[in-house]
Design a protein around this motif. Sequence first.
Motif, PDB file in Angstrom:
ATOM      1  N   SER A  63      39.877  13.262  84.548  1.00 34.44           N
ATOM      2  CA  SER A  63      38.460  13.504  84.793  1.00 34.44           C
ATOM      3  C   SER A  63      38.323  14.689  85.743  1.00 34.44           C
ATOM      4  O   SER A  63      39.317  15.130  86.364  1.00 34.44           O
ATOM      5  CB  SER A  63      37.801  12.274  85.416  1.00 34.44           C
ATOM      6  N   GLU A  90      35.401  20.543  79.322  1.00 33.59           N
ATOM      7  CA  GLU A  90      36.046  19.690  78.321  1.00 33.59           C
ATOM      8  C   GLU A  90      37.478  20.132  78.057  1.00 33.59           C
ATOM      9  O   GLU A  90      38.382  19.299  77.904  1.00 33.59           O
ATOM     10  CB  GLU A  90      35.234  19.709  77.026  1.00 33.59           C
ATOM     11  N   SER A 136      29.316  14.527  83.388  1.00 32.96           N
ATOM     12  CA  SER A 136      28.921  14.595  81.984  1.00 32.96           C
ATOM     13  C   SER A 136      27.912  15.704  81.707  1.00 32.96           C
ATOM     14  O   SER A 136      27.602  15.986  80.540  1.00 32.96           O
ATOM     15  CB  SER A 136      28.329  13.250  81.539  1.00 32.96           C
TER      16      SER A 136
END
Length: 231
Positions: A218, A209, A189
Amino acid sequence: MIEFKNVSKSFGSTMALNDVSLVFPRGKIIGLFGPNGAGKSTSIKLIMGLNRPDRGEISVDGEDPQNKKKNLAYLPEIDHLYSWMNIAQAADFTRTFYDDWDEGKYRDLINFLNLQEDMKIAKISKGQRAKAKLLLTVCRRAPYLLMDEPLSGIDILTREEIINTLIRDYREGEQTIIISTHEIAEVESLVDEVIFLDQGKVKLSGNAEDLRIERNMSLVELMKEAFRNAN
């Protein structure tokens, strides 16, 4: 901006980097990912000017890394702190070398990280040593922060404190942070851009992203797929 142009580096018969060309954009948090032996630490040391490429060129803002060392803050994987010092002495030692030392940030972060200046390096835990190393590195106002396996071998709570410190201190658009790690899930993240290395070659790179949306995966899943296909 940091740029590699056709960079190769060997150590004896081991090819650490093999004709690598890539760009670390300025003002981003960049994940340099891959398994042990992928070439991550070699890349970091080449940027720092600690090693020289056998072939190719490396530039930091258009110049040789040797000329830009004052702009580079480096957190090595090895434990480089002198065991006989306490944290205050280690800070005194560090600040004498760097004009960009930020005393206000040091005072703020030592409390945030739950450290005390009289803690002796030889007697604190591995997690506290990891936080002390981070403290002494990020208290510089360097445009580039390079971190080699900052989460390796430390407990989950200390990892969380280190990540929170990076988020809290990051100057978006002004500072570039390169995190070399195989602990991808921990920093997923955090990163804006990713570079996946394996056996000295770039397997995948791009905006984190965009890659997640494009592949519907992911970053951990992307790494597994990239290396599975490579093998």
